[in-house]
Design a protein around this motif. Sequence first.
Motif, PDB file in Angstrom:
ATOM      1  N   MET A   1       0.860  -1.198   0.000  1.00 24.80           N
ATOM      2  CA  MET A   1       0.000   0.000   0.000  1.00 24.80           C
ATOM      3  C   MET A   1       0.885   1.232   0.000  1.00 24.80           C
ATOM      4  O   MET A   1       1.836   1.311   0.776  1.00 24.80           O
ATOM      5  CB  MET A   1      -0.897  -0.043   1.241  1.00 24.80           C
ATOM      6  CG  MET A   1      -2.035   0.934   1.278  1.00 24.80           C
ATOM      7  SD  MET A   1      -3.211   0.829  -0.080  1.00 24.80           S
ATOM      8  CE  MET A   1      -3.986  -0.769   0.214  1.00 24.80           C
ATOM      9  N   TRP A   3       1.184   4.201   1.270  1.00 24.05           N
ATOM     10  CA  TRP A   3       0.675   5.109   2.299  1.00 24.05           C
ATOM     11  C   TRP A   3       1.443   6.436   2.322  1.00 24.05           C
ATOM     12  O   TRP A   3       2.625   6.480   1.948  1.00 24.05           O
ATOM     13  CB  TRP A   3       0.805   4.438   3.671  1.00 24.05           C
ATOM     14  CG  TRP A   3      -0.269   3.422   3.939  1.00 24.05           C
ATOM     15  CD1 TRP A   3      -1.601   3.581   3.753  1.00 24.05           C
ATOM     16  CD2 TRP A   3      -0.091   2.093   4.453  1.00 24.05           C
ATOM     17  NE1 TRP A   3      -2.270   2.430   4.131  1.00 24.05           N
ATOM     18  CE2 TRP A   3      -1.375   1.516   4.563  1.00 24.05           C
ATOM     19  CE3 TRP A   3       1.013   1.346   4.846  1.00 24.05           C
ATOM     20  CZ2 TRP A   3      -1.576   0.213   5.037  1.00 24.05           C
ATOM     21  CZ3 TRP A   3       0.816   0.056   5.319  1.00 24.05           C
ATOM     22  CH2 TRP A   3      -0.461  -0.497   5.415  1.00 24.05           C
ATOM     23  N   VAL A 220      -7.018   3.442   9.037  1.00 22.85           N
ATOM     24  CA  VAL A 220      -6.130   2.798   8.063  1.00 22.85           C
ATOM     25  C   VAL A 220      -6.794   2.758   6.689  1.00 22.85           C
ATOM     26  O   VAL A 220      -6.148   2.988   5.665  1.00 22.85           O
ATOM     27  CB  VAL A 220      -5.721   1.382   8.529  1.00 22.85           C
ATOM     28  CG1 VAL A 220      -4.918   0.662   7.453  1.00 22.85           C
ATOM     29  CG2 VAL A 220      -4.887   1.477   9.807  1.00 22.85           C
ATOM     30  N   LYS A 221      -8.097   2.522   6.664  1.00 26.99           N
ATOM     31  CA  LYS A 221      -8.786   2.508   5.360  1.00 26.99           C
ATOM     32  C   LYS A 221      -8.739   3.911   4.733  1.00 26.99           C
ATOM     33  O   LYS A 221      -8.500   4.048   3.526  1.00 26.99           O
ATOM     34  CB  LYS A 221     -10.218   1.981   5.537  1.00 26.99           C
ATOM     35  CG  LYS A 221     -10.982   1.702   4.266  1.00 26.99           C
ATOM     36  CD  LYS A 221     -10.200   0.929   3.215  1.00 26.99           C
ATOM     37  CE  LYS A 221      -9.851  -0.492   3.625  1.00 26.99           C
ATOM     38  NZ  LYS A 221      -8.879  -1.094   2.657  1.00 26.99           N
ATOM     39  N   ASP A 224      -5.415   4.442   3.313  1.00 26.18           N
ATOM     40  CA  ASP A 224      -5.303   3.748   2.015  1.00 26.18           C
ATOM     41  C   ASP A 224      -5.729   4.675   0.874  1.00 26.18           C
ATOM     42  O   ASP A 224      -5.243   4.549  -0.244  1.00 26.18           O
ATOM     43  CB  ASP A 224      -6.226   2.514   1.966  1.00 26.18           C
ATOM     44  CG  ASP A 224      -5.762   1.349   2.846  1.00 26.18           C
ATOM     45  OD1 ASP A 224      -4.650   1.403   3.393  1.00 26.18           O
ATOM     46  OD2 ASP A 224      -6.531   0.372   2.971  1.00 26.18           O
ATOM     47  N   MET A 262       3.733   1.745  11.873  1.00 28.60           N
ATOM     48  CA  MET A 262       3.550   1.710  10.409  1.00 28.60           C
ATOM     49  C   MET A 262       4.602   2.560   9.701  1.00 28.60           C
ATOM     50  O   MET A 262       4.553   2.711   8.475  1.00 28.60           O
ATOM     51  CB  MET A 262       2.146   2.206  10.055  1.00 28.60           C
ATOM     52  CG  MET A 262       1.046   1.263  10.510  1.00 28.60           C
ATOM     53  SD  MET A 262      -0.620   1.937  10.187  1.00 28.60           S
ATOM     54  CE  MET A 262      -0.751   1.659   8.409  1.00 28.60           C
ATOM     55  N   LEU A 263       5.524   3.119  10.488  1.00 27.50           N
ATOM     56  CA  LEU A 263       6.602   3.952   9.945  1.00 27.50           C
ATOM     57  C   LEU A 263       6.048   5.186   9.222  1.00 27.50           C
ATOM     58  O   LEU A 263       6.580   5.638   8.212  1.00 27.50           O
ATOM     59  CB  LEU A 263       7.507   3.143   9.006  1.00 27.50           C
ATOM     60  CG  LEU A 263       8.002   1.800   9.570  1.00 27.50           C
ATOM     61  CD1 LEU A 263       8.818   1.053   8.540  1.00 27.50           C
ATOM     62  CD2 LEU A 263       8.798   1.993  10.865  1.00 27.50           C
ATOM     63  N   ILE A 264       4.927   5.695   9.758  1.00 31.48           N
ATOM     64  CA  ILE A 264       4.333   6.917   9.222  1.00 31.48           C
ATOM     65  C   ILE A 264       4.574   8.025  10.247  1.00 31.48           C
ATOM     66  O   ILE A 264       4.221   7.895  11.422  1.00 31.48           O
ATOM     67  CB  ILE A 264       2.820   6.705   8.957  1.00 31.48           C
ATOM     68  CG1 ILE A 264       2.661   5.696   7.803  1.00 31.48           C
ATOM     69  CG2 ILE A 264       2.116   8.023   8.661  1.00 31.48           C
ATOM     70  CD1 ILE A 264       1.260   5.228   7.569  1.00 31.48           C
TER      71      ILE A 264
ATOM     72  N   SER B 184       1.205  -4.149  13.366  1.00 30.18           N
ATOM     73  CA  SER B 184       0.546  -3.009  12.726  1.00 30.18           C
ATOM     74  C   SER B 184       0.083  -3.458  11.341  1.00 30.18           C
ATOM     75  O   SER B 184       0.570  -4.452  10.798  1.00 30.18           O
ATOM     76  CB  SER B 184       1.519  -1.842  12.576  1.00 30.18           C
ATOM     77  OG  SER B 184       2.371  -2.067  11.459  1.00 30.18           O
ATOM     78  N   PRO B 185      -0.851  -2.712  10.751  1.00 34.39           N
ATOM     79  CA  PRO B 185      -1.287  -3.057   9.393  1.00 34.39           C
ATOM     80  C   PRO B 185      -0.129  -3.135   8.391  1.00 34.39           C
ATOM     81  O   PRO B 185      -0.180  -3.902   7.447  1.00 34.39           O
ATOM     82  CB  PRO B 185      -2.270  -1.931   9.057  1.00 34.39           C
ATOM     83  CG  PRO B 185      -2.843  -1.548  10.383  1.00 34.39           C
ATOM     84  CD  PRO B 185      -1.672  -1.632  11.331  1.00 34.39           C
ATOM     85  N   ARG B 186       0.921  -2.347   8.613  1.00 34.54           N
ATOM     86  CA  ARG B 186       2.042  -2.447   7.669  1.00 34.54           C
ATOM     87  C   ARG B 186       2.746  -3.795   7.791  1.00 34.54           C
ATOM     88  O   ARG B 186       3.123  -4.406   6.790  1.00 34.54           O
ATOM     89  CB  ARG B 186       3.050  -1.306   7.861  1.00 34.54           C
ATOM     90  CG  ARG B 186       4.061  -1.272   6.711  1.00 34.54           C
ATOM     91  CD  ARG B 186       5.159  -0.247   6.879  1.00 34.54           C
ATOM     92  NE  ARG B 186       4.761   1.131   6.724  1.00 34.54           N
ATOM     93  CZ  ARG B 186       4.726   1.792   5.554  1.00 34.54           C
ATOM     94  NH1 ARG B 186       5.050   1.182   4.438  1.00 34.54           N
ATOM     95  NH2 ARG B 186       4.364   3.051   5.526  1.00 34.54           N
ATOM     96  N   GLU B 189       0.584  -6.400   6.155  1.00 39.64           N
ATOM     97  CA  GLU B 189       0.703  -6.305   4.698  1.00 39.64           C
ATOM     98  C   GLU B 189       2.046  -6.865   4.214  1.00 39.64           C
ATOM     99  O   GLU B 189       2.083  -7.686   3.296  1.00 39.64           O
ATOM    100  CB  GLU B 189       0.573  -4.840   4.284  1.00 39.64           C
ATOM    101  CG  GLU B 189       0.815  -4.629   2.819  1.00 39.64           C
ATOM    102  CD  GLU B 189       0.463  -3.209   2.397  1.00 39.64           C
ATOM    103  OE1 GLU B 189      -0.694  -2.982   2.074  1.00 39.64           O
ATOM    104  OE2 GLU B 189       1.361  -2.341   2.397  1.00 39.64           O
ATOM    105  N   ALA B 217      -8.057  -3.306  12.780  1.00 40.90           N
ATOM    106  CA  ALA B 217      -7.330  -2.688  11.652  1.00 40.90           C
ATOM    107  C   ALA B 217      -6.492  -3.738  10.926  1.00 40.90           C
ATOM    108  O   ALA B 217      -6.438  -3.774   9.685  1.00 40.90           O
ATOM    109  CB  ALA B 217      -6.445  -1.541  12.155  1.00 40.90           C
ATOM    110  N   LYS B 221      -6.898  -5.237   7.067  1.00 41.10           N
ATOM    111  CA  LYS B 221      -5.767  -5.272   6.125  1.00 41.10           C
ATOM    112  C   LYS B 221      -5.570  -6.693   5.592  1.00 41.10           C
ATOM    113  O   LYS B 221      -5.334  -6.889   4.391  1.00 41.10           O
ATOM    114  CB  LYS B 221      -4.501  -4.741   6.815  1.00 41.10           C
ATOM    115  CG  LYS B 221      -3.307  -4.488   5.920  1.00 41.10           C
ATOM    116  CD  LYS B 221      -3.628  -3.777   4.611  1.00 41.10           C
ATOM    117  CE  LYS B 221      -4.070  -2.340   4.812  1.00 41.10           C
ATOM    118  NZ  LYS B 221      -4.589  -1.762   3.525  1.00 41.10           N
ATOM    119  N   TYR B 225      -6.133  -8.525   1.575  1.00 43.79           N
ATOM    120  CA  TYR B 225      -5.272  -9.473   0.858  1.00 43.79           C
ATOM    121  C   TYR B 225      -5.939 -10.838   0.673  1.00 43.79           C
ATOM    122  O   TYR B 225      -5.275 -11.802   0.296  1.00 43.79           O
ATOM    123  CB  TYR B 225      -3.916  -9.597   1.573  1.00 43.79           C
ATOM    124  CG  TYR B 225      -3.044  -8.408   1.241  1.00 43.79           C
ATOM    125  CD1 TYR B 225      -2.169  -8.463   0.156  1.00 43.79           C
ATOM    126  CD2 TYR B 225      -3.152  -7.218   1.947  1.00 43.79           C
ATOM    127  CE1 TYR B 225      -1.402  -7.364  -0.185  1.00 43.79           C
ATOM    128  CE2 TYR B 225      -2.385  -6.106   1.607  1.00 43.79           C
ATOM    129  CZ  TYR B 225      -1.514  -6.191   0.542  1.00 43.79           C
ATOM    130  OH  TYR B 225      -0.760  -5.110   0.176  1.00 43.79           O
TER     131      TYR B 225
END
Lengths: 301, 301
Positions: A1, A3, A220-221, A224, A262-264, B184-186, B189, B217, B221, B225
Motif C-alpha cells: 500500500m 501510504w 487505516v482505510k 489507504d 507503520m513507519l508513518i 501493525s497493518p504495515r 501487509e 485494523a 488489512k 489481501y
Amino acid sequence: MNWPKSVTIKEVGPRDGLQNEKLILSTADKIEWINQLSFTGLSYLEVTSFVHPKWIPQLADAVEVARNIKKNPLVTYAALVPNMKGLEKAIACSVDEVSVFMSASETHNKQNINKTISETFPVLQEVIAEAIAEGKTVRGYISTVFGCPYEGEVDYNQVLNICEKLFTMGISEISLGDTIGVASPRQVENFLIQALKLYQPQSLAMHFHDTRGMALANIVKALDYGITTFDSSLGGLGGCPYAPGASGNVATDDLVYMFDKMLIHTGVNQEALVDSALFVQEKLNKTLPSHRMAMYSDSKG
Amino acid sequence: MNWPKSVTIKEVGPRDGLQNEKLILSTADKIEWINQLSFTGLSYLEVTSFVHPKWIPQLADAVEVARNIKKNPLVTYAALVPNMKGLEKAIACSVDEVSVFMSASETHNKQNINKTISETFPVLQEVIAEAIAEGKTVRGYISTVFGCPYEGEVDYNQVLNICEKLFTMGISEISLGDTIGVASPRQVENFLIQALKLYQPQSLAMHFHDTRGMALANIVKALDYGITTFDSSLGGLGGCPYAPGASGNVATDDLVYMFDKMLIHTGVNQEALVDSALFVQEKLNKTLPSHRMAMYSDSKG
C-alpha cells in the motif's frame, strides 16, 4: 500500500474530550494540560469551545483558558465557535483557527443546534466570512456522517452537498465525524471513493469515535485512500453521550503508537504523550480508556 | 476493495480466552457455555486444550468438557494438543480437529514449550502424522509472528520456514498469531505479500490479540489481501499474560459487528452471541472488555 509518509494528528481532547466528561477540570488544570500538550510534538490543538456554558458547562471557562495558555509557535491553536458571539470571543482570545459545526442528519442537527440544516447555513456563512476577514482559517465539522443516533445511515450525497456549501463559503478543511462510532471500513471506503472525485484528500480530515472499536481500522482505510489528517483525543477521553460508558474519540496515544509502527511520521513523542495523559487522568480521577494507558497501568503493577 | 463475500470466525474463547482468566469456570459452566456457542451460528469452536494441568490449571477438566458438550453437527469442534499424550486424549474425546502450536521466536518457544524450535518439529511431526492417521485434520498455530516479548520483531523468513515445515507435515491450516498484540497493518501487509507468494489465502488464518487496539485494523488489512479466516474470543476474553490488565484476543462480538457492517457474511447471530457473552461474563464475575459488551452494559443503565 502506497501510504502517505506523514500524517497530521489534530488533538481535540481539551474540547471534544473534556466536553463529554462528567467531572469538570479546573481552569488551572486545563491550562497546565494544554501547555503540556503543546510540547508533545502535536502540531494542532483544539483548546476549547466558545459555546454557551448552559450547553457545555465543562468549557464555561473558554475565555480564561484560551487567554492564559502559553503558546508554542510551532502549534496551531483552534477553538470551536457556534455563532458570531462565539467567534468574537475566539478572535478576542487570538486563536489561530476557528471551527464551525453542523450535522449531516436533520434530527441530530436540530437536537444539537436547534436549527434545520438549511437554517444553519446562513449562520455559518456569516461566521466564516467574518473569521476569514479577521485573518483566521476556518475548519468545518460535519457530524453523523456515517450514521445518526436518530435516523440511522445518512445519504452520502447529503454529506457531499454540505461539504460543497461549506467549501464555497471559504472553509479550508472539513472534518468528517463518525459521531456515534458506527462507521465500518466499507462505509469509509464507499464515502471516500465519492468524496475524492470532488476534493483533494488534503482538504478532508476524519474524526472517528471508537464506540465499536473500529476507529483504527477506519483510519487505516482512510489512509489507504490518501487521507492524512485525523482527529483524536488523548487517552480516548470523552465517551459517547449516547452510550455513557462507551469509548470516546479514538485515542491519540493508540493512534501515534500505530502510526509509529507503520513507519508513518507524526512528529509526536510517545513518552511526552503518556506523561500528559497521566496528568489529565489523575485530574479527572479516572483511568483513561486507551489501550496505551491500560498497558501503562499494567506495567506499573 | 474487492473483499471476500464471507469469512470464517474461529472461536477460541473456551481455550485461549479461559486459559488466561484468573477465575476458573466450573466444568458445568464451560459445558453450558460451549453448548450455547454451538447455536450462535459460529461454525468452529476450539473447546479446550489437552495440556498438562500443571501448566494450564484453568483447563484441567479438558476431558470432561470435550466428552460432555452437546455437539451441533454444523460445528467443527477442535482442541489444542501439545504432544502424543494430549493427542490420545483428544482422539478419545472425538474432537473433529486438533491444533498444534509453536513459536516463531526461539525464546518464546523455549519459555512456552521448553524446547528449541528445531527440537519442536519432531514432536509435532509425530502428533500430526498420528492425528491424520486417525482421520483428524490438523491446524497449526505459530505464535509471536509479528513480535516476541523477549526478542522484539521476528524475521518473516523464519515464520515462512516454519509454515513450510508444518504444511509439509500435513497441516491443513496455519493460524498466524500476534501473541502480544503489537502487529501493525504495515507488518500484516508486508508479511502477507511474502506469504501469499507461497500459499493460498485459504490456508492461512490470522490470530490477533487486541493489546494495542489494532486487531480490527489488522484484520481489515488481511481481508484486503484475501484472508478469510480469523480467530477471536467472545467478549475479548483472556487478557495478555505479559500485561495483566490489557486486552486479550480480538472480541468475536466486535468482529461480527464489523463484518456485518461491512456486508461480509459470518453466519453468526449477534443477539445469540451477546446472550452467550452475558452468560460467561456473569460466571467469570467480570465485565468483558469488548466494545459490544460496554455498549450493552450502558444500554442497561
